[in-house]
Design a protein around this motif. Structure first.
Motif, PDB file in Angstrom:
ATOM      1  N   ALA A 114       1.774   1.519  -3.590  1.00 38.12           N
ATOM      2  CA  ALA A 114       0.230   1.864  -4.375  1.00 38.12           C
ATOM      3  C   ALA A 114      -0.014   3.373  -4.078  1.00 38.12           C
ATOM      4  O   ALA A 114      -0.430   3.970  -5.002  1.00 38.12           O
ATOM      5  CB  ALA A 114      -0.533   0.803  -3.781  1.00 38.12           C
ATOM      6  N   GLY A 115       0.089   3.828  -2.787  1.00 42.12           N
ATOM      7  CA  GLY A 115      -0.621   5.171  -2.317  1.00 42.12           C
ATOM      8  C   GLY A 115       0.252   6.103  -3.128  1.00 42.12           C
ATOM      9  O   GLY A 115      -0.034   7.328  -3.575  1.00 42.12           O
ATOM     10  N   HIS A 142       0.851  -1.326  -0.101  1.00 42.92           N
ATOM     11  CA  HIS A 142      -0.022  -0.050   0.177  1.00 42.92           C
ATOM     12  C   HIS A 142       0.738   1.209   0.090  1.00 42.92           C
ATOM     13  O   HIS A 142       0.470   2.425  -0.629  1.00 42.92           O
ATOM     14  CB  HIS A 142      -1.039  -0.038   1.329  1.00 42.92           C
ATOM     15  CG  HIS A 142      -2.217  -0.671   0.780  1.00 42.92           C
ATOM     16  ND1 HIS A 142      -3.538  -0.760   1.566  1.00 42.92           N
ATOM     17  CD2 HIS A 142      -2.562  -1.451  -0.324  1.00 42.92           C
ATOM     18  CE1 HIS A 142      -4.195  -1.509   0.991  1.00 42.92           C
ATOM     19  NE2 HIS A 142      -3.666  -2.174  -0.163  1.00 42.92           N
ATOM     20  N   LEU A 149      -0.857   6.188  -7.034  1.00 34.66           N
ATOM     21  CA  LEU A 149      -2.225   6.302  -7.449  1.00 34.66           C
ATOM     22  C   LEU A 149      -2.395   7.980  -7.990  1.00 34.66           C
ATOM     23  O   LEU A 149      -3.274   8.017  -9.008  1.00 34.66           O
ATOM     24  CB  LEU A 149      -3.171   6.143  -6.065  1.00 34.66           C
ATOM     25  CG  LEU A 149      -4.385   6.255  -6.064  1.00 34.66           C
ATOM     26  CD1 LEU A 149      -5.085   5.337  -7.214  1.00 34.66           C
ATOM     27  CD2 LEU A 149      -5.309   5.717  -4.752  1.00 34.66           C
TER      28      LEU A 149
END
Lengths: 534, 534
Positions: B443-444, B440, B447
């Motif tokens: 991914a964060g 994450h 994004l």
């Protein structure tokens, strides 16, 4: 918070983020159109390297600025407004000196500009601009599970704004395009209008100070000066720029639109260009109050020396009862109108050419001319012309805009001809109907045709004066604008700088706040299509 | 109401309003891509006169159709859906024969198409699409009274829709563009895709019957056939057409966009063009389930023989733990994929050229090829390639779309290179992240970059399959579309065919119902900016 007024020393520099840069591609100085005198200082003009520097900074700023809390951006807009208020008398005087516009106009336009900034601050806090939608997943759905899909708006990227000649504050450096782009999360690079560089610098200093006070990235705002199409084209074709706001002539607007369309990545240009703002005075209204309408008409035509995008350039009346009185009253009002300074000598020359071209047509009757003014360098004289519906239908040359205090009364034969006239009109910012209750049958017949031709239809008033609010549309079909699905005035202007993004099955902790379960921001959201604060 | 199924005899005619017209500018016949056999009947191709006839009828219909009660239009859309349901097995078989798509796909696409029509019926009844806003007047305001300003949406005018090759129902004659334009109040003239004329005629007969059943003007809908760019250009440049919906290739989309921009009155083109739909498999996800992801990847790539706008053409994985297993699983799945018929021989040839061009590059490794199928006339073989992040960054030729069941795995070196890769991507319809909780953080970080590149960002799934709902965005930055601020799928698609109009001081009895005092329609409206049923 109030900001004490201190006089700002104008530098004549480009303002690129936090830096002053002296432009080296020539220089310009403003001219007071009342006196013809050049105003200090001279402004150095920017070139391609300055554009690149400003857009590079803007692109860097974008990554941070677009993700600031909307409340931070709201505070920033309010600080800009406070700073503009704080410019006090220096700004009022500079506006008058650079534009020849009267004090009352400079003051009211400043109030409009700061109100607009504050309005967008309230829009940011209300939050509907985020466009939050949630379609919850249905893992059990057959034959395939329904994914969880959520939607919000994201900012487009750095925006180029072109200041207009005729609204040195409200459609300029901190005008509607800048306010709505900054609200959306887009850094802004302004190309100032060359006729009012001092006004532009003063307002840019206010924004620059607000950027600093709000601790935003310096590239959030830059101001460039340039002459001719070179700098503007460089700005619009710069790959870092993602949208353009423009208010000005049809030819310049079309050139920018073409440049933007020709990019490797085409981008939207929101250009407001050309409108003659037709007015229809229906028979009973004409019969009941011809003199009042004739005088009010010319008051609208001559507002701001006719240099308003919404100036009524065409009035249609049915030849018959009241027409003579209307025309006589309009002629008298025109004759009593004192010449007023126009914005620049170039605009004045174009105005005279346009009005002379009308005057020279066989089909056009010169009804009245306002007084001249030898003591004003760029004086524009009001002029009133008349023609017939037959001529109007036969001669497209009568349909165009003459930017300035000139208007054309068209005497139409009957209702059938009126309807043909409406069909023949190009797209407009506004269309106006004057009607009494007895005219409502005819008005109700015209309304559907006019709503397809204009961004705003108004009754029993005059199109000059655009109320800034939630329901206003300042836009309209081509050639009034290049983007009829949007407005440049009012709260919906923010939508021009946003696009929707869908988030599918994004883990809760990675979702943007506005899309999280439980609606932590308390927004209006559409959940499975249903609106609510849920 | 159910409509009993009766077999329709295909005519090969153009359908211009209520009339059948035999096109005389040549003819075409569909070819079954499974067998290579031509299908009866032949279709006469239309020319400029047919375009003019259809658009003239559409313009006439517009005056009435746009002002129909939205409930009437909702019923009309539902009737179209019922009629398409009523086409029964004849439609399913014709779709399969003309496209080579399997039965399950023909059936699910039909369901999607009719669901979409019914969804827009519900949107019409809900009423928020009207965009009603009211800023009440303040006659006492100083220094000038505030006018009463109200806003609603009006339809743009007749719309041209270009059917896509790859969705013979859902992006075609009664697909999303048609449904949303008809919902908005715009008559539609469809140019059918030449690969499935029989399917197009069947669906057009359903619409034609629904027009008749709903007692709407005949010009509300027309269907044209044409080959090459001639008819399409004539349609887009016809002055009566006010917007264009298109799904197809980048070159065709750009040609239509240029034609529309070159008109005396430029109009919007909503073109969906080109997307490679990058997928990012993050390190922990790759480590945890490489085989599962490899197989699912190829299942997505080969759906519909890879002929989906959202097909994942690029997958980025970090070279390291799991990468070999992922690639091996994907290779195995590719090898097991049976060749499937592609839509047309032209599409198959373009696919082979594109895949061969990839294969011929030194930097590209051919990983696997699906089985061939000599018994299928237009068989497309699945192909899987791999390259490195270095090569991807150095060679823009690796960034483009190969329309068909080909995909490229890019082995990136590290996180820094992954970020450079994202920066280098063009605009996309979708971007996909596979991530576990351990991913994450990465991914964060990705994004925000991906939401600027794509219309939809999804997690732990595959981009093929577009859920039709209220939050979906099927759109994205150029070159994915020509209009990134809009969506072609989901309820917001109706906005593409509407524009706002403001009504200032319009007498109550002349106001449109949605703007009247007391909110007689019970709509959600924004009054002085505040949302409510008021």
């Amino acid at each position: 918070m109030t900001v004490a007024h201190e006089t700002i020393t104008l530098t004549g520099n480009l303002i690129i983020g936090a830096q002053d840069v002296r432009g080296t591609d020539g220089e310009i100085a403003a001219v007071d159109p009342r006196t013809g005198q050049a105003l200090e200082p001279s402004y150095g003009l920017g070139g391609a390297a300055d554009v690149e520097r400003a857009t590079t900074l803007a692109a860097e700023a974008f990554a941070t600025y677009r993700q600031t809390d909307p409340d931070v951006r709201a505070g920033f807009l309010e600080r800009i407004a406070e700073r503009i208020d704080g410019l006090g008398e220096q700004l009022t005087e500079r506006v008058q000196a650079e534009t020849g516009l009267p004090r009352a106009r400079a003051e009211s336009e400043r109030a409009r500009t700061t109100n607009q900034l504050r309005l967008f601050a309230s829009v940011l806090r209300e939050g509907s601009w985020r466009g939050a939608r949630v379609d919850p997943g249905q893992p059990e759905r057959e034959p395939v599970p329904r994914p969880d899909v959520r939607q919000r708006a994201v900012a487009l990227g750095p925006v180029a704004v072109f200041g207009a000649s005729n609204f040195p504050l409200a459609f300029a450096v901190a005008g509607g395009d800048t306010a709505s782009a900054l609200a959306a999360g887009c850094p802004v690079v302004v190309k100032a209008h060359e006729a009012h560089p001092g006004t532009s610098e003063l307002v840019a200093r206010a924004i620059q100070a607000a950027v600093r006070d709000s601790e935003l990235p310096a590239g959030t705002f830059s101001l460039l000066f340039g002459s001719g199409p070179g700098l503007g084209t460089a700005l619009v074709t710069d790959p870092r720029i993602k949208a353009v706001g423009f208010t000005g002539s049809r030819s310049a607007g079309l050139a920018l639109t073409a440049a933007a369309a020709g990019r490797a990545e085409p981008i939207p240009v929101y250009a407001e260009m050309s409108s003659v703002n037709p007015v229809f005075i229906l028979p009973d209204a004409l019969r009941q109050r011809p003199e009042e309408l004739g005088a009010a008409y010319i008051a609208s035509v001559t507002t701001g020396a006719g240099q308003l995008c919404t100036s009524p350039g065409l009035v249609f009346v049915q030849d018959g009862e009241g027409a003579d009185e209307f025309l006589a009253a309009a002629a008298e009002a025109t004759g009593h109108t004192a010449a007023a300074p126009m914005l620049t000598s170039g605009i004045r020359e174009a105005y005279d050419r346009g009005a002379d071209a009308l005057a020279s047509r066989e089909s056009v009757q010169r009804v009245a001319v306002g007084s001249a003014a030898d003591d004003i360098a760029c004086a524009g004289q009001a002029r009133l012309f008349a023609t017939t519906g037959d001529a109007f239908l036969a001669e497209p040359e009568l349909h165009g805009e003459v930017f300035g205090a000139t208007s054309l009364v068209v005497l139409v034969r009957d209702r059938a001809q009126l309807e043909r006239v409406v069909d023949a009109l190009e797209g407009q910012l506004t269309a106006t109907i004057h009607a009494t209750t007895a005219d409502h049958d005819l008005a109700g017949g015209l309304l559907p045709a006019l709503e397809l031709k204009a961004g705003r239809v108004l009754f029993n008033g005059w199109p000059t004066g655009v109320e800034v609010g939630h329901a206003m549309v300042h836009g309209g079909p081509f050639p009034a604008t290049s983007a009829p699905r949007t407005t440049s005035v009012g709260t919906r202007a923010i939508e021009r700088f946003l696009r929707p993004v869908a988030y599918q099955n994004v883990p809760g902790e990675l979702l943007p706040d506005e899309l999280r379960d439980g609606n932590p921001l308390g927004l209006w959201r559409r959940v499975d299509g249903e609106l609510g604060r849920h």
